[in-house]
Design a protein around this motif. Structure first.
Motif, short mmCIF file in Angstrom:
data_model
loop_
_atom_site.label_atom_id
_atom_site.label_comp_id
_atom_site.label_asym_id
_atom_site.label_seq_id
_atom_site.Cartn_x
_atom_site.Cartn_y
_atom_site.Cartn_z
N MET A 1 60.64 17.07 21.36
CA MET A 1 61.18 18.29 21.96
C MET A 1 62.20 18.92 21.04
O MET A 1 62.23 20.13 20.82
CB MET A 1 61.82 17.95 23.31
N SER A 2 63.06 18.06 20.50
CA SER A 2 64.10 18.55 19.60
C SER A 2 63.48 19.13 18.34
O SER A 2 64.00 20.10 17.78
CB SER A 2 65.07 17.42 19.25
N GLN A 3 62.35 18.53 17.87
CA GLN A 3 61.69 19.07 16.68
C GLN A 3 61.13 20.45 16.94
O GLN A 3 61.19 21.34 16.09
CB GLN A 3 60.57 18.10 16.24
N LYS A 4 60.59 20.64 18.15
CA LYS A 4 60.04 21.95 18.51
C LYS A 4 61.14 23.00 18.55
O LYS A 4 60.97 24.14 18.09
CB LYS A 4 59.35 21.85 19.87
N ILE A 5 62.30 22.61 19.09
CA ILE A 5 63.44 23.55 19.16
C ILE A 5 63.89 23.92 17.76
O ILE A 5 64.22 25.07 17.47
CB ILE A 5 64.59 22.93 19.97
N ARG A 6 63.91 22.88 16.85
CA ARG A 6 64.34 23.17 15.48
C ARG A 6 63.41 24.15 14.81
O ARG A 6 63.83 25.03 14.07
CB ARG A 6 64.42 21.86 14.69
N LYS A 7 62.07 24.03 15.10
CA LYS A 7 61.12 24.97 14.50
C LYS A 7 61.36 26.40 15.00
O LYS A 7 61.31 27.36 14.23
CB LYS A 7 59.69 24.53 14.83
N ILE A 8 61.60 26.49 16.34
CA ILE A 8 61.85 27.83 16.90
C ILE A 8 63.12 28.43 16.30
O ILE A 8 63.16 29.61 15.93
CB ILE A 8 61.96 27.74 18.43
N ALA A 9 64.16 27.60 16.18
CA ALA A 9 65.42 28.09 15.63
C ALA A 9 65.23 28.50 14.17
O ALA A 9 65.79 29.50 13.72
CB ALA A 9 66.49 27.01 15.75
N PHE A 10 64.40 27.72 13.43
CA PHE A 10 64.16 28.05 12.03
C PHE A 10 63.43 29.39 11.91
O PHE A 10 63.76 30.22 11.06
CB PHE A 10 63.34 26.93 11.38
N ARG A 11 62.43 29.56 12.79
CA ARG A 11 61.69 30.84 12.75
C ARG A 11 62.59 32.03 13.09
O ARG A 11 62.52 33.08 12.46
CB ARG A 11 60.52 30.78 13.72
N ILE A 12 63.45 31.83 14.12
CA ILE A 12 64.36 32.91 14.49
C ILE A 12 65.29 33.24 13.33
O ILE A 12 65.53 34.41 13.01
CB ILE A 12 65.17 32.52 15.74
N ALA A 13 65.82 32.17 12.70
CA ALA A 13 66.73 32.39 11.57
C ALA A 13 66.00 33.08 10.43
O ALA A 13 66.55 33.97 9.76
CB ALA A 13 67.32 31.06 11.12
N LYS A 14 64.72 32.65 10.18
CA LYS A 14 63.96 33.25 9.08
C LYS A 14 63.71 34.73 9.34
O LYS A 14 63.92 35.58 8.47
CB LYS A 14 62.64 32.50 8.92
N TRP A 15 63.24 35.01 10.58
CA TRP A 15 62.97 36.43 10.90
C TRP A 15 64.27 37.23 10.97
O TRP A 15 64.31 38.41 10.58
CB TRP A 15 62.23 36.53 12.24
#
Length: 715
Positions: A1-15
């Motif tokens: 779950m935490s890995q999924k959140i990190r991916k979402i946060a990474f995508r938000i930061a990237k965009w």
């Protein structure tokens, strides 16, 4: 779950980073484009199109006032006094030397303050650096929206890239608006202190620096105390942000700063102040230089000003309005001296009109079927606990309606209100252009509701015109500097307010007031009609009348509504009317009034407006009458003008000519004029049914009760 959140946060930061990069790129492109389009510094120095020039002209095409930008000498950065530079930076943009044209700290602080106040993010729009103000003043409009604010920021960033800080501050101080038509510190210094900006002191610099926020609110000429108070705020800012030591600030006393009074002020400015706002409804907004042609007669304006200054008592103020038969305002004086006070007492001030309000009381009576020769009863009357009293403390018993009006008998006015309806009288006043609310308690018939002089004069002008409305106007046409017509006045469609015979009978009553009533001092030696008004404790004095197609209203009193010793409508205001009108209509044909009734035999009125407080009674030409004023055989004082004789009256009133019935008066059933009509019969309708232009007065609800201690103003 935490890995999924990190991916979402990474995508938000990237965009987010990508969008931020695009935003920075877009901003850089916008700034580059703005940079390329900026004019050179020399072009900005010589630019003078920062305001509109308006020339206001009188009816003879002479220029009354020329309004527009005033530019002083351009001062290079080194020539600008350091106290002026530091005071302006301290109060307008203390981080001027460190930001790139837009102040991120200031914006964040403004947003935070707005959020705490519950105003959203809108507070950031109120934060403008000096560079942004230069961008807005020179390149943009003053519209308040986010798009304009964004453009302002882009241009400010471009200005910082193209010019140095010193150049931007130099440009700002030479082009910012300081009020009074002054652009730049040199024009402001000359306007407010009478010397160039190079000679400016620290105290003077703080006053000028404080003007930028609100030139009108802190104008040194309009409100010196507000300007000095704002200067104190500037001094505090200079100390707080390190631009000035506390010891240096303590040496400046804003109260001791000498402010130069404006020169060239004149009475015509009252008229201009009233006329120019009307442009907003007459023409579309334009930045072109324009000429505004008006109805003002320069000679009449000067005579009006002279009359007010000659007759207004002591420290009291006065106002005068003169309206021609078509509604053209020929003269308008709002006070004794525009330089001393710009408050317009002719168009803005609201005061009790006293007995001059009885115009509407008697118009109502005439419209409901009464005639000038009808007999009415002067006797004690009580209405809902209110008992009006006559100024002479006596009752005359049976008198004609004409005599009751000329003597300004309060009990008769009260009975008219009781029987015709106080609401009906208020409606009559509104019909004739009284725009303010008229109270309908019984004492309203004595003029206790506050009104404007311009509105009252307009009402009397409508009577002079035979019962047809006379909307006052000031502007005849507006033309651009190239001669293009933007506006031309067209007469308003006539609106019948009362039947011609009602206006005729009212004119009969008004003429009686001048010939043999309280308004004798207003007699100008030709047919004149009018009415005086004096309020309780001599707080207001009025005279409003007309002759030869010109209607003039005069008011006098204190601005704080305090009593004026000896002030009565039949004294100073009537004399001011006489002085003005005798000149204003001198070259006009003598016009007799088309009235349907003759004057009574009695000629003098024992009334407080004529002889209270020790003031002498006057004959029709304003000469004091000695001895018993009611004794027709009393000898005249030496040098006094004899009273008007019957031969002269016959000529003026055309009593020697066959009358006929030119006004086609509708027949009315005869009854006791002040006896209420028996129910359920309707009120008499004065209008012939085949006249669609007449106004019908419908019966209104009974008036409300009034406390027994209700104020009882004297006429």
């Amino acid at each position: 779950m935490s890995q999924k959140i990190r991916k979402i946060a990474f995508r938000i930061a990237k965009w987010g980073a990508a969008l931020a990069a695009l935003g920075v790129l877009a901003l850089a492109v916008a700034v580059f484009i703005a940079y390329q389009s900026l004019p050179s510094y020399e072009q900005l120095r010589t630019r003078t199109d920062l305001g509109q020039t308006i020339r206001v002209r009188a009816d003879d095409d002479s220029i009354l006032v020329s309004m527009g930008p005033s530019f002083g000498r351009w001062l290079d950065y080194e020539q600008i006094p350091e106290v002026m530079r530091t005071s302006m930076v301290a109060v307008e943009d203390r981080r001027f030397r460190s930001h790139p044209g837009v102040d991120p700290i200031g914006i964040a602080r403004g947003m935070w303050i707005s959020l705490k106040a519950g105003d959203g993010l809108g507070g950031a729009r109120g934060v403008s650096t000096i560079t942004q103000q230069v961008a807005r003043n020179i390149f943009l409009t003053p519209d308040r929206n986010m798009i304009r604010k964004a453009r302002e920021g882009v241009i400010a960033l471009a200005l910082e890239q193209k010019f140095s800080k010193d150049q931007i501050l130099e440009l700002y101080l030479n082009r910012v608006y300081f009020g009074g038509g002054a652009y730049g510190i040199d024009a402001a210094s000359n306007t407010f202190f009478g010397h160039p900006a190079t000679e400016m002191t620290l105290g003077e610099a703080t006053i000028i620096a404080g003007l930028v926020k609100a030139p009108s609110n802190y104008s040194p000429t309009a409100d010196p105390e507000a300007a000095r108070g704002r200067a104190g705020v500037v001094l505090d800012s200079m100390v707080r942000y390190g631009f000035l030591s506390a010891q240096e600030a303590a040496m400046v006393d804003p109260a001791e700063i000498v402010i130069q009074k404006p020169t060239g002020g004149n009475a015509a400015r009252y008229f201009v102040d009233w006329a120019l706002p009307q442009l907003d409804t007459l023409i579309r907004e334009t930045s072109e230089a324009i000429d505004v042609y008006t109805t003002l007669d320069p000679d009449m304006q000067q005579w009006a000003s002279d009359a007010i200054n000659a007759h207004a008592p002591g420290g009291a103020q006065g106002a005068l309005v003169a309206i021609d038969r078509d509604g053209a305002v020929r003269a308008l004086v709002g006070g004794k001296d525009y330089v001393e006070s710009i408050y317009n007492r002719a168009t803005v001030a609201k005061r009790q009109p006293g007995s001059s309000f009885k115009l509407f009381v008697y118009l109502t009576a005439l419209e409901q079927g009464l005639r000038p020769d009808d007999m009415v009863m002067d006797e004690q009357v009580t209405i809902d606990g209110w008992t009006p009293r006559n100024s002479n403390r006596t009752f005359l018993g049976p008198v004609t309606l004409r005599e009751a009006f000329a003597r300004s008998i309060n009990t008769v006015s009260a009975q008219i209100g009781q029987n015709m309806g106080f609401g009906t009288i208020a409606s009559m006043a509104n019909r004739f252009g009284i725009s303010d609310q008229i109270d309908t308690y019984p004492s309203m018939v004595l003029g206790t509701s506050e009104v404007r002089l311009l509105d009252m004069t307009r009402a009397y002008a409508a009577v002079s015109r035979g019962g047809v409305s006379v909307p006052p106007y000031a502007i005849t046409k507006v033309v651009t500097a190239e001669g293009r017509l933007l506006y031309s006045h067209e007469p308003a469609p006539p609106r019948v307010l009362v039947a011609p015979w009602v206006a005729s009978d009212m004119t009969d009553l008004l003429q009686t007031g001048v010939m043999s009533g309280t308004g004798r001092a207003a007699n100008i030696g030709r047919p004149t009609a009018g009415k005086t008004g004096t309020t309780q404790s001599n707080r207001d004095g009025w005279f409003i009348g007309f002759s030869s197609g010109l209607t003039t209203g005069v008011w006098m009193g204190n601005d704080d509504n305090s009593p004026v010793r000896g002030l009565q409508g039949g004294t100073a205001p009537a004399r001011a009317f006489r002085d003005f009108m005798s000149k204003a209509v001198a070259n006009r044909p003598v016009e007799s009034f088309d009235i349907g009734s003759e004057l009574p035999d009695w000629q003098l009125e024992p009334d407080d407006e004529a002889w209270m407080n020790g003031d002498p009674m006057l004959d029709p030409y304003g000469n004091p009458i000695e001895g018993d004023p009611l004794d027709p055989l009393a000898p005249l004082p030496d040098g006094a003008t004899p009273p008007v004789d019957d031969e002269w009256l016959d000529g003026v009133l055309r009593r020697d000519q066959p009358r006929g019935d030119p006004l086609q008066r509708p027949s009315q059933p005869r009854r006791d004029p002040l006896e209420p009509a028996p129910a359920p019969q309707p009120q008499p309708q004065p209008r012939p049914r085949d006249n669609p232009d007449m106004v019908r007065v419908e019966p209104l609800a009974p008036p409300p009760s009034v406390p027994a201690d209700q104020p009882q103003p004297r006429r």
